[in-house]
Every structure is written in C-alpha cells, then in structure tokens.
Design a protein around this motif. Structure first.
Motif, short mmCIF file in Angstrom:
data_model
loop_
_atom_site.label_atom_id
_atom_site.label_comp_id
_atom_site.label_asym_id
_atom_site.label_seq_id
_atom_site.Cartn_x
_atom_site.Cartn_y
_atom_site.Cartn_z
N GLY A 172 -100.35 62.81 152.84
CA GLY A 172 -99.31 61.79 152.89
C GLY A 172 -99.75 60.57 153.67
O GLY A 172 -99.54 59.42 153.23
N GLY A 215 -100.44 56.67 152.35
CA GLY A 215 -99.85 55.51 152.98
C GLY A 215 -100.90 54.49 153.41
O GLY A 215 -100.74 53.28 153.21
N SER A 226 -98.85 54.38 157.04
CA SER A 226 -99.41 55.73 157.09
C SER A 226 -98.53 56.66 157.91
O SER A 226 -98.30 57.81 157.55
CB SER A 226 -100.83 55.67 157.67
OG SER A 226 -101.41 56.95 157.73
N PHE A 246 -95.42 57.58 155.75
CA PHE A 246 -95.66 58.56 154.68
C PHE A 246 -96.08 59.91 155.25
O PHE A 246 -95.81 60.95 154.64
CB PHE A 246 -96.72 58.03 153.72
CG PHE A 246 -96.17 57.14 152.64
CD1 PHE A 246 -95.56 57.68 151.52
CD2 PHE A 246 -96.23 55.76 152.76
CE1 PHE A 246 -95.03 56.87 150.53
CE2 PHE A 246 -95.71 54.94 151.78
CZ PHE A 246 -95.11 55.49 150.66
N LEU A 302 -92.93 61.45 156.23
CA LEU A 302 -92.20 61.74 154.99
C LEU A 302 -92.70 63.05 154.38
O LEU A 302 -91.89 63.89 153.93
CB LEU A 302 -92.38 60.59 154.00
CG LEU A 302 -91.78 60.81 152.59
CD1 LEU A 302 -90.27 60.96 152.67
CD2 LEU A 302 -92.16 59.67 151.65
N ALA A 303 -94.01 63.24 154.37
CA ALA A 303 -94.59 64.49 153.86
C ALA A 303 -94.08 65.68 154.66
O ALA A 303 -93.70 66.72 154.10
CB ALA A 303 -96.12 64.42 153.92
N PHE A 348 -99.26 64.31 146.85
CA PHE A 348 -99.82 63.06 147.36
C PHE A 348 -101.27 62.86 146.92
O PHE A 348 -101.72 61.72 146.77
CB PHE A 348 -99.71 63.02 148.89
CG PHE A 348 -98.37 62.58 149.38
CD1 PHE A 348 -97.97 61.26 149.25
CD2 PHE A 348 -97.49 63.49 149.96
CE1 PHE A 348 -96.71 60.85 149.69
CE2 PHE A 348 -96.24 63.08 150.40
CZ PHE A 348 -95.85 61.77 150.27
#
Length: 329
Positions: A96, A100, A118, A121, A124-125, A155
């Motif tokens: 992830g 990013g 980064s 994300f 987020l992952a 991803f």
C-alpha cells in the motif's frame, strides 16, 4: 555487554562509511569538516564539507534509522503473529505504501508529497486488513495475515497497472529503480520527517518490548496473565506500520532485514524480547550501514540495496536455520 559492543561496532562502521566513496577523501579532510563546526576557517573544505554534510552523513543517519526500524518491526510482528517467518510487509502495508509513493512519483508531488500519500495508503491498507479480520476474534491473527495477503495482492496489481501505463522512456525506469530500494539523499531536509516517524515507532516498540513475550503465548494463556490483548496487538501493529510506511516512502522496498535480524538477535539472547529488541536495533543499524556502504562503493553505478540485502540475507538465514536446526520465537 554484547549490546554495548554492537553499538561501538556501529560507530566504527559509520566512521568507515564516511571515508569510503567514489570521491576519495583522507582522514585529515574528514576531521577538518567536523572541526570546522567548532572553529571556522580551520581548513579549506568547501567541496569536502558539501560531500560529507549533504550526502554521506545524512545517508548514514538514514541507514541507521531504516535498519533499526525494519529490525524492530520484524521482531514485533514475529511475536504478535506467533510466526518466525513474519516480516514487516505481512499485512500488505508495504504494498500500500509503495503504491502511494509511486503515485506521488508519477504525479510529481516531491519528497514530502510522496511521504504524505504513502503514509495515507499504508494506513489505508492496514484499515482494509482490519475490516477483513473484524469479528473473527477466535482466528484474529490468522485473519489478519490472510487479509494482508489479499490487500498486498490488490495493491501489487495497482502497481503493475501504473507501470503498464507509465511512460517507458522516462517514468517507468524511475519507478523500477525506486522499487529496488535506494537510500540516496541530498541533505537532512529530505529525511528529518521520516526519521521522526521511524523513531516514534521504534521507541514505542522498545518501551513495551517485554509485552511481546506475553503476546507470543497462546491467547488464553495471555489473557490469564491479565494482558489486554487487543490493545497491545493494535499498539505494536500500528507502531510497526508507522515504521514500515516511512521506510518505504523514503527508500523503496528493502527486504530480508525484518526477517533476518531478529533471528540473529535470538542466536545471542534466546527468545526474551526484552533482550531481542535492543539487539535487533543494533544489528539492524549495522547491517544497513554495511549494505549501503557496499551499494555505493563497489561499482561505478550504485547497486540497489534490496539486491544486496537478498544476496547477504539468504545465506545468513540458511546459516541460522542449520545452526538452530530450525527457527524459533
């Protein structure tokens, strides 16, 4: 005592790393650069000062923090998931964060923009993995790992899509080189934010390291000791994720450190995480300084550090397997 010796060895490695490079520099010239901090005009060193203070010294500092962060997060995950093969990318956070960072690279957001996107994300992952595992308390850690595999694959497909549509003459080579891992920097301004993030994660892991011994037990046994399993799992997972995201956003993907270094520490101190974590921090820093010094000095072109980490990490891990007759927590 062993830990103190390792930190002294790290200091020796750092001094040698300041000296070694494509641009030859003597010990007297290096000494002049640092003495000039206390007494201006002690020697002529404009070019030497720029090389040491803007290139080599920031890079060495980054190497130390990256090595410590990956080693500590690897040791943390191996205990939290009760799996000696657990690595910092087990939850798909690396994928992830890589997506990013590559998105920031393609959009031309600059270093700080890459770190910010980064970070977003990466967490987020982690959030998606947590949603997948939600409600499965009996198999919580297993569901987290399975969710990590799914999110990582997702991803990775996004990464492949970006590489497929990227300009093959300009953007694609930059993406490929970044994904191979590099600690090349041009000043402390590029790394101070990442160092703060890595240090925060490492400090939390270090302060609560003895709790990892309890998390490595069966869940029922851990609960009988009165530990709040969900709280401490979340604490260690978020701390390790913070480290991984900042490392990936600044340096790309660097493998083997989080897997190998904790087992090297256990060879010396057994399975007590109160001892394993400090040793892992020292071993990780030494390993990264050694690898990156080789990557920028053994050839005219810099060798991606992830290639060297695999070349050295795989034989060392084989040695640990043979020496221990297997691997343990």
């Amino acid at each position: 005592m062993k830990t103190i010796l390792l930190w002294f060895l790290l200091l020796v490695f750092c001094v040698v790393a300041l000296w070694i490079g494509r641009y030859e520099m003597g010990w007297r010239q290096i000494g002049c650069v640092f003495l000039s901090w206390f007494q201006e005009g002690i020697c002529e060193q404009n070019r030497n000062a720029q090389i040491i203070l803007s290139l080599r010294l920031p890079r060495i500092v980054l190497e130390i923090f990256v090595g410590m962060g990956l080693a500590a997060s690897g040791a943390s995950f191996q205990s939290v998931f009760k799996n000696p093969l657990a690595t910092p990318d087990i939850l798909g956070v690396s994928s992830g964060a890589s997506f990013g960072a590559i998105l920031g690279l393609v959009l031309g957001l600059g270093k700080m923009g890459m770190i910010a996107i980064s970070l977003g994300f990466g967490f987020l992952a982690l959030g998606v993995v947590a949603l997948i595992a939600k409600g499965s308390q009996e198999y919580g850690t297993i569901m987290l790992v399975l969710g990590g595999i799914i999110v990582s694959a997702l991803f990775q497909s996004f990464l492949s899509l970006i590489k497929y549509i990227a300009d093959p003459q300009d953007v694609l080579p930059a993406i490929t080189y970044w994904l191979l891992g590099s600690l090349q920097v041009s000043g402390f301004d590029e790394i101070y934010l990442g160092i703060i993030g890595i240090a925060m994660g490492c400090v939390i892991i270090y302060l609560f390291r003895w709790k990892l011994n309890i998390l490595a037990l069966d869940d029922d046994e851990a609960r009988s000791l009165g530990i709040r399993l969900r709280f401490y799992r979340t604490l260690f997972i978020c701390s390790s994720t913070l480290v991984v995201v900042f490392v990936v956003s600044m340096c790309g993907l660097i493998g083997w450190v989080g897997l190998l270094i904790p087992h090297m520490a256990r060879l010396l101190r057994g399975s007590d995480n109160a001892e394993v974590i400090p040793l892992s921090l020292a071993f990780g820093a030494i390993f990264m300084v050694f690898l990156d010094t080789l990557s920028r000095s053994i050839s005219t072109d810099e060798i991606p550090v992830s290639i060297l980490s695999a070349l050295f990490g795989a034989p060392l891990f084989i040695y640990i397997l043979k020496n221990n007759k297997g691997i343990r927590l």
